[in-house]
Design a protein around this motif. Structure first.
Motif, PDB file in Angstrom:
ATOM      1  N   UNK A 196     -27.849 -12.272 107.040  1.00  0.00           N
ATOM      2  CA  UNK A 196     -26.480 -12.387 106.525  1.00  0.00           C
ATOM      3  C   UNK A 196     -25.585 -11.369 107.199  1.00  0.00           C
ATOM      4  N   UNK A 197     -26.070 -10.145 107.338  1.00  0.00           N
ATOM      5  CA  UNK A 197     -25.266  -9.098 107.982  1.00  0.00           C
ATOM      6  C   UNK A 197     -25.171  -9.336 109.478  1.00  0.00           C
ATOM      7  N   UNK A 198     -26.308  -9.547 110.123  1.00  0.00           N
ATOM      8  CA  UNK A 198     -26.323  -9.643 111.579  1.00  0.00           C
ATOM      9  C   UNK A 198     -25.706 -10.932 112.111  1.00  0.00           C
ATOM     10  N   UNK A 201     -12.732   1.589 102.796  1.00  0.00           N
ATOM     11  CA  UNK A 201     -12.450   2.041 101.431  1.00  0.00           C
ATOM     12  C   UNK A 201     -13.700   2.526 100.694  1.00  0.00           C
ATOM     13  N   UNK A 202     -14.716   2.927 101.442  1.00  0.00           N
ATOM     14  CA  UNK A 202     -15.987   3.431 100.903  1.00  0.00           C
ATOM     15  C   UNK A 202     -16.836   2.377 100.211  1.00  0.00           C
ATOM     16  N   UNK A 203     -16.525   1.119 100.404  1.00  0.00           N
ATOM     17  CA  UNK A 203     -17.403   0.049  99.937  1.00  0.00           C
ATOM     18  C   UNK A 203     -18.489  -0.170 100.973  1.00  0.00           C
ATOM     19  N   UNK A 204     -19.581  -0.817 100.544  1.00  0.00           N
ATOM     20  CA  UNK A 204     -20.653  -1.108 101.484  1.00  0.00           C
ATOM     21  C   UNK A 204     -21.427  -2.342 101.048  1.00  0.00           C
ATOM     22  N   UNK A 205     -22.059  -2.962 102.029  1.00  0.00           N
ATOM     23  CA  UNK A 205     -22.984  -4.068 101.789  1.00  0.00           C
ATOM     24  C   UNK A 205     -24.324  -3.596 102.329  1.00  0.00           C
ATOM     25  N   UNK A 206     -25.328  -3.542 101.460  1.00  0.00           N
ATOM     26  CA  UNK A 206     -26.643  -3.016 101.819  1.00  0.00           C
ATOM     27  C   UNK A 206     -27.680  -4.110 101.627  1.00  0.00           C
ATOM     28  N   UNK A 219     -24.631  -1.030 110.536  1.00  0.00           N
ATOM     29  CA  UNK A 219     -25.927  -0.466 110.919  1.00  0.00           C
ATOM     30  C   UNK A 219     -26.983  -1.554 110.807  1.00  0.00           C
ATOM     31  N   UNK A 220     -27.707  -1.782 111.888  1.00  0.00           N
ATOM     32  CA  UNK A 220     -28.791  -2.763 111.860  1.00  0.00           C
ATOM     33  C   UNK A 220     -30.003  -2.140 112.532  1.00  0.00           C
ATOM     34  N   UNK A 221     -30.782  -1.432 111.745  1.00  0.00           N
ATOM     35  CA  UNK A 221     -32.002  -0.812 112.260  1.00  0.00           C
ATOM     36  C   UNK A 221     -33.197  -1.344 111.479  1.00  0.00           C
ATOM     37  N   UNK A 222     -34.355  -0.929 111.880  1.00  0.00           N
ATOM     38  CA  UNK A 222     -35.587  -1.355 111.215  1.00  0.00           C
ATOM     39  C   UNK A 222     -35.608  -0.909 109.753  1.00  0.00           C
ATOM     40  N   UNK A 223     -35.076   0.285 109.476  1.00  0.00           N
ATOM     41  CA  UNK A 223     -35.137   0.857 108.131  1.00  0.00           C
ATOM     42  C   UNK A 223     -33.923   0.553 107.271  1.00  0.00           C
ATOM     43  N   UNK A 224     -32.762   0.315 107.898  1.00  0.00           N
ATOM     44  CA  UNK A 224     -31.544   0.171 107.112  1.00  0.00           C
ATOM     45  C   UNK A 224     -30.603  -0.837 107.749  1.00  0.00           C
ATOM     46  N   UNK A 225     -30.110  -1.752 106.933  1.00  0.00           N
ATOM     47  CA  UNK A 225     -29.079  -2.684 107.358  1.00  0.00           C
ATOM     48  C   UNK A 225     -27.928  -2.537 106.381  1.00  0.00           C
ATOM     49  N   UNK A 226     -26.758  -2.161 106.903  1.00  0.00           N
ATOM     50  CA  UNK A 226     -25.627  -1.854 106.032  1.00  0.00           C
ATOM     51  C   UNK A 226     -24.305  -2.109 106.750  1.00  0.00           C
ATOM     52  N   UNK A 227     -23.320  -2.564 105.990  1.00  0.00           N
ATOM     53  CA  UNK A 227     -21.949  -2.708 106.477  1.00  0.00           C
ATOM     54  C   UNK A 227     -21.116  -1.706 105.700  1.00  0.00           C
TER      55      UNK A 227
END
Length: 161
Positions: free
Chosen positions: A83-85, A119-124, A107-115
């Protein structure tokens, strides 16, 4: 403040007017339902753009509500990382200049995927495993819900909220 209130109540208008992404009627209905009901299950055939709609809704929610933490959980981390990538990074971000401006980093790494948003929101992205314990969310999305064991949903996912 008037625009924020208007767009929070009319998320489809926000997506179309602010982000510049055109929606079909069925997509407008699904996004409206996701915005007004606390729990929704989308049952549709392949190629119905379910993941795309979920990604778009998560981005709109993160933009309209500062400090929102959206958690996407699926049976495997790879499934929800798509979904992120694929959807956010490769489809939505190039399609909407304003969405690209709202996103600080992906961020799309082996350990962490995050947008991360301005405004300090994130999708993890979190796998449906014991390692997911301890996360918190404002919005929980269970991708491919039927593949996640019920005890994992009850023990790990629901306490996120």
């Amino acid at each position: 403040m008037d625009y924020v209130t208007y767009y929070r109540r009319n998320m489809c208008q926000f997506i179309q007017e602010y982000l510049g992404i055109n929606l079909y009627w069925y997509q407008i209905i699904l996004i409206y339902l996701m915005n007004v009901h606390p729990t929704i299950a989308i049952v549709a055939s392949r190629a119905a753009a379910k993941s795309w709609i979920v990604a778009l809704y998560a981005c709109a929610k993160a933009i309209l509500y500062p400090n929102t933490k959206v958690v996407i959980m699926s049976a495997t981390k790879n499934m929800s990382s798509l979904i992120v990538e694929e959807k956010i990074k490769k489809e939505l971000q190039p399609r909407s200049r304003r969405l690209a401006l709202e996103i600080v980093d992906i961020l799309t790494s082996q350990n962490r995927t995050e947008v991360k948003f301005r405004n300090d929101s994130s999708i993890v992205v979190v796998p449906a495993l014991e390692s997911g314990l301890g996360n918190r969310s404002s919005l929980l999305i269970l991708e491919e819900f039927r593949r996640i064991p019920k005890d994992v949903v009850d023990r790990i996912a629901i306490p996120f909220q």
